[in-house]
Design a protein around this motif. Structure first.
Motif, mmCIF file in Angstrom:
data_model
loop_
_atom_site.group_PDB
_atom_site.id
_atom_site.type_symbol
_atom_site.label_atom_id
_atom_site.label_comp_id
_atom_site.label_asym_id
_atom_site.label_seq_id
_atom_site.Cartn_x
_atom_site.Cartn_y
_atom_site.Cartn_z
ATOM 1 N N GLY A 15 0.845 -1.190 0.000
ATOM 2 C CA GLY A 15 0.000 0.000 0.000
ATOM 3 C C GLY A 15 0.877 1.234 0.000
ATOM 4 O O GLY A 15 2.091 1.155 -0.176
ATOM 5 N N ARG A 16 0.241 2.369 0.168
ATOM 6 C CA ARG A 16 0.971 3.626 0.235
ATOM 7 C C ARG A 16 0.769 4.228 1.619
ATOM 8 O O ARG A 16 -0.239 3.998 2.268
ATOM 9 C CB ARG A 16 0.454 4.591 -0.835
ATOM 10 N N ILE A 17 1.721 5.020 2.058
ATOM 11 C CA ILE A 17 1.619 5.710 3.333
ATOM 12 C C ILE A 17 1.066 7.107 3.075
ATOM 13 O O ILE A 17 1.566 7.844 2.232
ATOM 14 C CB ILE A 17 2.996 5.824 4.034
ATOM 15 N N GLY A 18 0.020 7.444 3.799
ATOM 16 C CA GLY A 18 -0.574 8.776 3.722
ATOM 17 C C GLY A 18 -0.494 9.427 5.098
ATOM 18 O O GLY A 18 -0.063 8.810 6.073
ATOM 19 N N ILE A 19 -0.907 10.654 5.187
ATOM 20 C CA ILE A 19 -0.914 11.384 6.454
ATOM 21 C C ILE A 19 -2.344 11.829 6.742
ATOM 22 O O ILE A 19 -3.040 12.312 5.849
ATOM 23 C CB ILE A 19 0.001 12.635 6.386
ATOM 24 N N GLY A 23 -7.883 17.962 13.149
ATOM 25 C CA GLY A 23 -7.896 19.420 13.070
ATOM 26 C C GLY A 23 -8.004 20.100 14.424
ATOM 27 O O GLY A 23 -7.467 21.194 14.621
ATOM 28 N N GLN A 24 -8.682 19.459 15.367
ATOM 29 C CA GLN A 24 -8.857 20.077 16.683
ATOM 30 C C GLN A 24 -7.565 20.072 17.491
ATOM 31 O O GLN A 24 -7.221 21.054 18.124
ATOM 32 C CB GLN A 24 -9.965 19.371 17.452
ATOM 33 N N THR A 25 -6.835 18.964 17.457
ATOM 34 C CA THR A 25 -5.602 18.870 18.246
ATOM 35 C C THR A 25 -4.364 19.217 17.423
ATOM 36 O O THR A 25 -3.268 19.323 17.975
ATOM 37 C CB THR A 25 -5.416 17.446 18.807
ATOM 38 N N GLN A 26 -4.526 19.345 16.098
ATOM 39 C CA GLN A 26 -3.418 19.637 15.185
ATOM 40 C C GLN A 26 -2.351 18.537 15.202
ATOM 41 O O GLN A 26 -1.197 18.791 14.904
ATOM 42 C CB GLN A 26 -2.775 21.002 15.497
ATOM 43 N N GLN A 27 -2.749 17.314 15.522
ATOM 44 C CA GLN A 27 -1.825 16.183 15.492
ATOM 45 C C GLN A 27 -1.961 15.456 14.162
ATOM 46 O O GLN A 27 -3.060 15.365 13.608
ATOM 47 C CB GLN A 27 -2.116 15.213 16.632
ATOM 48 N N THR A 28 -0.856 14.946 13.654
ATOM 49 C CA THR A 28 -0.866 14.150 12.424
ATOM 50 C C THR A 28 -0.244 12.792 12.703
ATOM 51 O O THR A 28 0.547 12.636 13.633
ATOM 52 C CB THR A 28 -0.065 14.841 11.292
ATOM 53 N N TRP A 29 -0.617 11.792 11.890
ATOM 54 C CA TRP A 29 -0.033 10.466 12.019
ATOM 55 C C TRP A 29 -0.143 9.751 10.680
ATOM 56 O O TRP A 29 -1.007 10.060 9.861
ATOM 57 C CB TRP A 29 -0.690 9.655 13.139
ATOM 58 N N PRO A 30 0.767 8.798 10.429
ATOM 59 C CA PRO A 30 0.752 8.060 9.167
ATOM 60 C C PRO A 30 -0.365 7.014 9.157
ATOM 61 O O PRO A 30 -0.731 6.463 10.193
ATOM 62 C CB PRO A 30 2.127 7.397 9.115
ATOM 63 N N VAL A 51 -9.772 2.977 3.617
ATOM 64 C CA VAL A 51 -10.092 4.389 3.646
ATOM 65 C C VAL A 51 -10.084 4.909 2.222
ATOM 66 O O VAL A 51 -9.136 4.691 1.480
ATOM 67 C CB VAL A 51 -9.056 5.161 4.505
ATOM 68 N N GLN A 52 -11.160 5.587 1.857
ATOM 69 C CA GLN A 52 -11.226 6.158 0.510
ATOM 70 C C GLN A 52 -10.354 7.387 0.441
ATOM 71 O O GLN A 52 -10.320 8.200 1.357
ATOM 72 C CB GLN A 52 -12.651 6.567 0.189
#
Length: 56
Positions: A15-19, A23-30, A51-52
């Motif tokens: 597969g591919r890695i996305g991010i 929005g509320q906590t401003q946290q991101t994760w792969p 996930v689409q």
């Protein structure tokens, strides 16, 4: 209590890695996008949630 080693299942996926971002906590994760299961260590029914992708 952790699962016993015999209860674990290992998956080999393509597969591919996305991010993704909260929005509320401003946290991101792969996240894994469009996974395809190539191999599994157990002969059981494997369920995963796909996930689409959203167009940019």
């Amino acid at each position: 209590m952790s699962p016993s080693p015999s209860a674990l299942t290992q998956l080999l996926c393509d597969g591919r890695i996305g991010i993704t971002q909260d929005g509320q906590t401003q946290q991101t994760w792969p996240v894994l996008v469009s996974p395809t299961i190539i191999e599994t260590t157990r002969r059981t029914h494997v369920t995963y949630q796909s996930v689409q992708e959203m167009p940019e």
